[in-house]
Design an enzyme around this catalytic site. Structure first.
Site, PDB file in Angstrom:
ATOM      1  N   VAL A 453     -37.308  -8.980   7.421  1.00  0.00           N
ATOM      2  CA  VAL A 453     -37.704 -10.107   6.578  1.00  0.00           C
ATOM      3  C   VAL A 453     -38.939  -9.790   5.723  1.00  0.00           C
ATOM      4  CG1 VAL A 453     -36.712 -11.761   8.178  1.00  0.00           C
ATOM      5  CG2 VAL A 453     -39.110 -11.143   8.409  1.00  0.00           C
ATOM      6  N   GLU A 454     -39.229 -10.710   4.790  1.00  0.00           N
ATOM      7  CA  GLU A 454     -40.340 -10.596   3.832  1.00  0.00           C
ATOM      8  C   GLU A 454     -40.313  -9.254   3.112  1.00  0.00           C
ATOM      9  OE1 GLU A 454     -44.234 -11.764   5.003  1.00  0.00           O
ATOM     10  OE2 GLU A 454     -43.568 -13.644   5.896  1.00  0.00           O
ATOM     11  N   GLY A 455     -39.132  -8.875   2.647  1.00  0.00           N
ATOM     12  CA  GLY A 455     -38.934  -7.590   1.992  1.00  0.00           C
ATOM     13  C   GLY A 455     -38.448  -6.593   3.024  1.00  0.00           C
TER      14      GLY A 455
END
Length: 779
Positions: A453-455
């Site tokens: 997640v988050e990139g």
């Protein structure tokens, strides 16, 4: 000789006389630069321009100012934040039973949710004017890390509202009306937020969001108004199943020109109550046996007024810039906090377990095979904490360094995975068998969540770190790109001319500087300190010069193709990242007063980083498309070859021994690990066994000698061992009682949880009395 002098004069004239230089040098270079300039989408441009350049810029310069790094203030908690940690956070940690949360309830208990709301854990980043705590990034990181050492599910539930989401977006971009209404409600827990960005067709490529909003007229609160008709399908949205307010990212269109001439307005963010007609939430995902609420949200033909756009209609189409600016800071706090917790827990608990668990009459931590993994846990945890602190230092100064936070998120989550894998290898069955005494299993299963997640980490390493860093952090490239994009070509070329001359000087200094530092072994490089760590500053400075050289040649030779050569870009990004991590370790060592006990950890870290940098360079050379230039770069950067080596066995052994020694060093390295002084506690039972066995060290030594003489059976344990030792006069009555207590702790620590028939099958881990240990567990 005359010909040589004439050539020198001609070169000087060409570069010294502006009109000649611009005609013969700048103009053709300008044309080539514009041709090789990589194409850039609007979302890429906004991501490129978001955030700040910080220490990453120094590392890209080839001449990092080390004193500038050491002068950065340490991140520290305020008195108010410390009081919150000592009181509200301590009480929360005592309330958390992660096994019950994950395996039985699949959710945080109601009393925990209520406590989080009451004590404003969801409002750490919201200003006090709106009822929030207004804590620093240092407090945010510390609190999330401590919670994660107890329960990943609870930590995720706390970190999401304090990361990218409605609270942060409203704080930075919301209208006064939006702030006055929503922020107090978010602060006191009246509303629980979520933010919906990711969907089935748009993961890493947020610019591909298919969710759309059409500006049109519709009815709202009994009146016809201009608004947006929305259709969306989102997944992986944390807190969505219980959220009362939904932050939504979508592409906005204006086909009837109700707002202006532009029909495709762009990515926009809006805030929508989940009770609004047409909003669907409630379905849950099941993210790798974790209990934090994560799920889907849908909407079909949902009409909202324009005033629900975050920031109002003036911010229509500015959503992507808003998101990347906020994500830049959040990415440096939330997921790195989870990774830091993994490092602290694994170092403290593995050190204890390796002493408590004994084979062949000695702690398993004395066997070299185990020491190899232990040394990597301790050394890696030192890097994790160092990186966390340095990045938090930047954020506490008001910086938002997008490249630094991308490096932090990628490498800390990967290192978090590594330390857990090593810890699981050492703990074996103790780590595998889930139960109330297992402090590794849930964290181990959760590591892919942080990786994804988050990139996603693949995207972050291959595209973001160097792809963004090379342009943002380079002293001249971004300015040259802007000059090349100037619609006034004459003006752009004049700007480009000045930058080109500086760039040529910069490149020349890197060529000769790299060669000189390589030939001299960086002995004459700069270091702000003396002693055992001085040479590390010089070697990192040498590698920084090499990165500057390799970056320039790569961008010159490959141009826009560099963006597609992800493996090449990733290796250059690795070099930058390890330079940053090495910097973080050196700064932490200075900040903590150059503790002698930390030197094995520092040596491990710097040797690991320098070896990794050289390995990345050689992978870069071996795969660079232009073989001649690859050879030239190798000669300039490593003229005498690669002499960097991995950390030695001795360093790994020194760290492993340190991990099994109680005291100040162990406490400093593992202060984020929560444990309770109770035999029934997940981490407390191991800590109590460890300290008790250390107190009885001389007694166990006496018993082992008796076993070797044949006076005492080696098959005895527990109270029976204490009774026989007393009977044979090996210990007195008081010591026998203490030995029996220690043996009970030891057997509990090396034991694993087991359950009576029907408990697992019927998910009845906790009885009506609420105590699983009385009802179901046999240690």
């Amino acid at each position: 000789m005359e010909i040589f002098i004439l050539l020198v004069v001609l070169v000087v004239l060409v570069f010294a006389v502006g009109d000649i230089r611009r005609s013969l040098v700048t103009k053709p270079v300008f044309a080539i630069f514009k041709r090789i300039l990589p194409p850039m989408s609007d979302t890429e441009r906004e991501a490129m321009e978001a955030g700040d350049v910080w220490w990453d810029g120094e590392l890209f310069s080839g001449r990092p100012d080390w004193q500038k790094l050491l002068d950065v203030p340490e991140p520290k908690l305020t008195a108010e934040e410390q009081a919150f940690v000592d009181n509200q956070l301590a009480k929360l940690l005592d309330m958390l039973d992660d096994f019950k949360i994950v395996q039985q309830d699949r959710d945080l208990p109601k009393q925990v949710w209520d406590y989080l709301r009451k004590e404003r854990f969801f409002a750490m980043i919201i200003g006090k004017d709106y009822g929030g705590l207004d804590f620093t990034p240092a407090a945010n990181s510390y609190i999330v890390s401590r919670i994660a050492s107890r329960s990943i599910s609870a930590a995720v539930s706390v970190m999401v509202p304090n990361s990218l989401g409605p609270g942060e977006l409203l704080t930075h971009y919301g209208t006064k009306e939006q702030k006055d209404y929503w922020l107090p409600r978010l602060s006191d827990g009246t509303d629980i937020p979520c933010f919906a960005l990711t969907g089935p067709e748009a993961g890493s490529d947020a610019g591909a969001i298919p969710d759309e909003g059409i500006i049109c007229k519709g009815e709202h609160e009994g009146e016809e108004v201009v608004g947006i008709r929305l259709n969306w399908s989102k997944r992986y949205i944390t807190l969505a199943p219980s959220a009362t307010v939904l932050g939504l990212a979508f592409k906005l269109y204006d086909p009837d020109a109700l707002l202006g001439d532009k029909k495709e307005i762009g990515i926009t963010c809006a805030l929508i109550p989940t009770s609004h007609k047409g909003v669907e939430i409630g379905d849950r995902h099941f993210p790798l046996n974790q209990a934090f609420l994560n799920g889907t949200t849908y909407g079909k033909d949902v009409f909202i007024p324009l005033k629900w756009i975050i920031g109002g209609s003036d911010y229509a189409g500015k959503g992507w810039r808003m998101l990347v600016e906020c994500l830049s800071a959040g990415r440096g706090i939330s997921l790195p906090a989870l990774a830091a917790a993994s490092g602290h827990v694994t170092q403290r608990m593995t050190g204890a377990y390796a002493y408590v668990r004994q084979q062949f009459g000695m702690p398993i931590g004395m066997f070299e095979g185990v020491q190899s993994s232990m040394g990597k846990i301790g050394g890696t945890n030192y890097i994790l904490e160092s990186m966390r602190r340095l990045t938090i230092s930047a954020l506490c100064q008001g910086q938002s360094p997008s490249v630094v936070t991308a490096m932090t998120k990628y490498h800390m989550t990967e290192m978090g995975r590594e330390v857990l894998e090593h810890a699981m290898d050492i703990h074996a069955g103790k780590g595998i068998q889930l139960g109330p005494h297992n402090y590794l299993g849930h964290a181990y299963m959760a590591t892919p969540v942080s990786i994804t997640v988050e990139g996603a980490n693949i995207l972050t390493r291959n595209l973001m770190i160097f792809g963004q860093g090379a342009t943002r952090c380079h002293p001249y490239v971004l300015k040259e790109m802007k000059a090349a994009a100037n619609p006034n070509e004459d003006e752009g070329m004049r700007e480009f001319d000045g930058l080109l001359m500086k760039h040529i000087g910069f490149a020349a200094s890197n060529v000769f500087g790299s060669l000189w530092l390589g030939l001299s072994g960086a002995r004459f490089g700069e270091s702000p300190v003396s002693g055992e760590t001085a040479h590390y500053y010089r070697k990192l400075g040498r590698m920084s010069r090499g990165l500057a050289l390799a970056s320039d040649i790569s961008m010159l030779m490959m141009g826009g193709d560099l963006k597609r050569k992800e493996m090449i870009s990733a290796r250059l990004g690795d070099i930058l990242s390890h330079l940053y991590m090495g910097s973080a370790v050196l700064k932490r060592f200075e900040d903590e007063g150059r503790q002698v006990a930390d030197l094995p950890y520092v040596h491990y870290a710097l040797k690991h980083h320098l070896y990794s940098i050289a390995d990345a360079f050689y992978g870069f050379f071996d795969n660079f498309p232009n073989r001649f230039m690859a050879w030239v770069m190798r000669i300039l950067i490593f003229p005498l070859g690669n002499h960097f080596k991995k950390p030695s066995d001795e360093i790994l052994q020194d760290i492993s021994v340190s991990m099994m020694e109680p005291g100040v060093t162990r406490d400093r390295h593992t202060f984020l690990c929560y444990w309770k002084d109770s035999i029934g506690d997940a981490t407390g039972h191991m800590e109590k066994a460890f300290t008790s066995m250390l107190e009885m060290k001389s007694v166990y030594k006496t018993l082992r000698k008796a076993q070797k003489r044949g006076e005492l059976s080696s098959n005895l344990n527990g109270k029976e061992l204490a009774d026989v030792a007393l009977e044979k006069g090996l210990v007195d009555a008081d010591t026998a009682a203490k030995l029996a207590e220690t043996e009970e702790l030891r057997l509990t620590a090396i034991g694993v949880d087991s359950f009576a028939p029907g408990i697992i099958e019927n998910n009845q881990f906790y009885t009506a009395k609420g105590d699983i240990r009385k009802a179901a567990v046999k240690d």
